[in-house]
Design an enzyme around this catalytic site. Structure first.
Site, PDB file in Angstrom:
ATOM      1  N   HIS A 114      24.007  19.518 -44.241  1.00 38.06           N
ATOM      2  CA  HIS A 114      22.801  18.690 -44.183  1.00 38.06           C
ATOM      3  C   HIS A 114      22.508  18.156 -42.777  1.00 38.06           C
ATOM      4  O   HIS A 114      21.715  17.232 -42.608  1.00 38.06           O
ATOM      5  CB  HIS A 114      22.963  17.536 -45.173  1.00 38.06           C
ATOM      6  CG  HIS A 114      21.675  17.011 -45.693  1.00 38.06           C
ATOM      7  ND1 HIS A 114      21.259  15.722 -45.473  1.00 38.06           N
ATOM      8  CD2 HIS A 114      20.706  17.609 -46.420  1.00 38.06           C
ATOM      9  CE1 HIS A 114      20.092  15.543 -46.052  1.00 38.06           C
ATOM     10  NE2 HIS A 114      19.724  16.671 -46.631  1.00 38.06           N
ATOM     11  N   LYS A 116      20.993  17.717 -39.058  1.00 42.02           N
ATOM     12  CA  LYS A 116      19.712  17.922 -38.379  1.00 42.02           C
ATOM     13  C   LYS A 116      19.952  17.504 -36.940  1.00 42.02           C
ATOM     14  O   LYS A 116      19.649  16.390 -36.531  1.00 42.02           O
ATOM     15  CB  LYS A 116      18.603  17.070 -39.008  1.00 42.02           C
ATOM     16  CG  LYS A 116      18.345  17.409 -40.448  1.00 42.02           C
ATOM     17  CD  LYS A 116      18.433  16.156 -41.256  1.00 42.02           C
ATOM     18  CE  LYS A 116      18.118  16.470 -42.695  1.00 42.02           C
ATOM     19  NZ  LYS A 116      18.932  15.733 -43.595  1.00 42.02           N
ATOM     20  N   ASP A 121      21.634  21.243 -23.352  1.00 37.50           N
ATOM     21  CA  ASP A 121      22.273  21.238 -22.027  1.00 37.50           C
ATOM     22  C   ASP A 121      23.520  20.370 -21.946  1.00 37.50           C
ATOM     23  O   ASP A 121      23.911  19.942 -20.855  1.00 37.50           O
ATOM     24  CB  ASP A 121      21.275  20.808 -20.954  1.00 37.50           C
ATOM     25  CG  ASP A 121      20.149  21.814 -20.770  1.00 37.50           C
ATOM     26  OD1 ASP A 121      20.331  22.994 -21.149  1.00 37.50           O
ATOM     27  OD2 ASP A 121      19.083  21.424 -20.259  1.00 37.50           O
TER      28      ASP A 121
END
Length: 179
Positions: A114, A116, A121
């Site tokens: 789940h 996100k 960089d």
């Protein structure tokens, strides 16, 4: 006022966890409905110079997918770990990314992957409740937090990305099996 208290609490927590270097971090929030969080995420990906690590549950946002593809074309090392729900017989973001030379892994060990998260960089982190979907932008109440110039925090997220990558398997393009 409540949001600034939250951000202050986050800064204090990061300072305790990662030291005083977090004070140089730049924080940016975005909320839907009402703000264009997708464009903000795309802008961060477009500014990537060396690497983009993605962890996503639901992943259907065409602008974000296109930005990742363009980053890869610019020579940025782009890699993604997606939840198993992205592995379907129909053409998906996973298929698109793979077809554009982006390594895609499927995190199928937990019930739901789940996350996100996008690490850019090795210094910037994009996270929050915002699934990388059109619905998150247009229909849901979601949030995005961008933490820039915080390499220690970005390393923690990148290290977690690596742990999940080690537990994941390569994306399987079901369409290829039918040929």
């Amino acid at each position: 006022m409540v949001m600034w208290r939250y951000i202050l609490a986050l800064c204090v927590a990061c300072t305790v966890q990662f030291g005083s270097a977090v004070q140089s971090a730049e924080l940016r929030t975005c909320f839907t409905p009402g703000e264009d969080c997708t464009s903000l995420i795309v802008q961060q990906i477009n500014n990537a110079k060396s690497s983009v690590l993605v962890q996503a549950y639901s992943f259907t946002s065409e602008p974000i997918i296109a930005a990742l593809s363009h980053a890869k074309q610019r020579g940025v090392d782009v890699r993604a770990i997606l939840d198993k729900t992205n592995e379907q017989e129909r053409y998906t973001a996973a298929t698109f990314l793979m077809n554009h030379g982006i390594a895609v892994l499927i995190d199928d060990k937990p019930a739901i992957a789940h996350n996100k998260v996008i690490v850019v960089d090795g210094t910037d982190v994009i996270t929050g409740s915002f699934n990388f979907t059109k619905a998150a932008q247009e229909r849901n109440a979601e949030n995005v937090l961008i933490i820039k110039q915080e390499p220690q925090l970005a390393k923690a997220y990148a290290d977690n990305w690596k742990r999940r990558a080690a537990a994941s398997r390569p994306y399987d393009d079901f369409r290829e099996k039918r040929r």
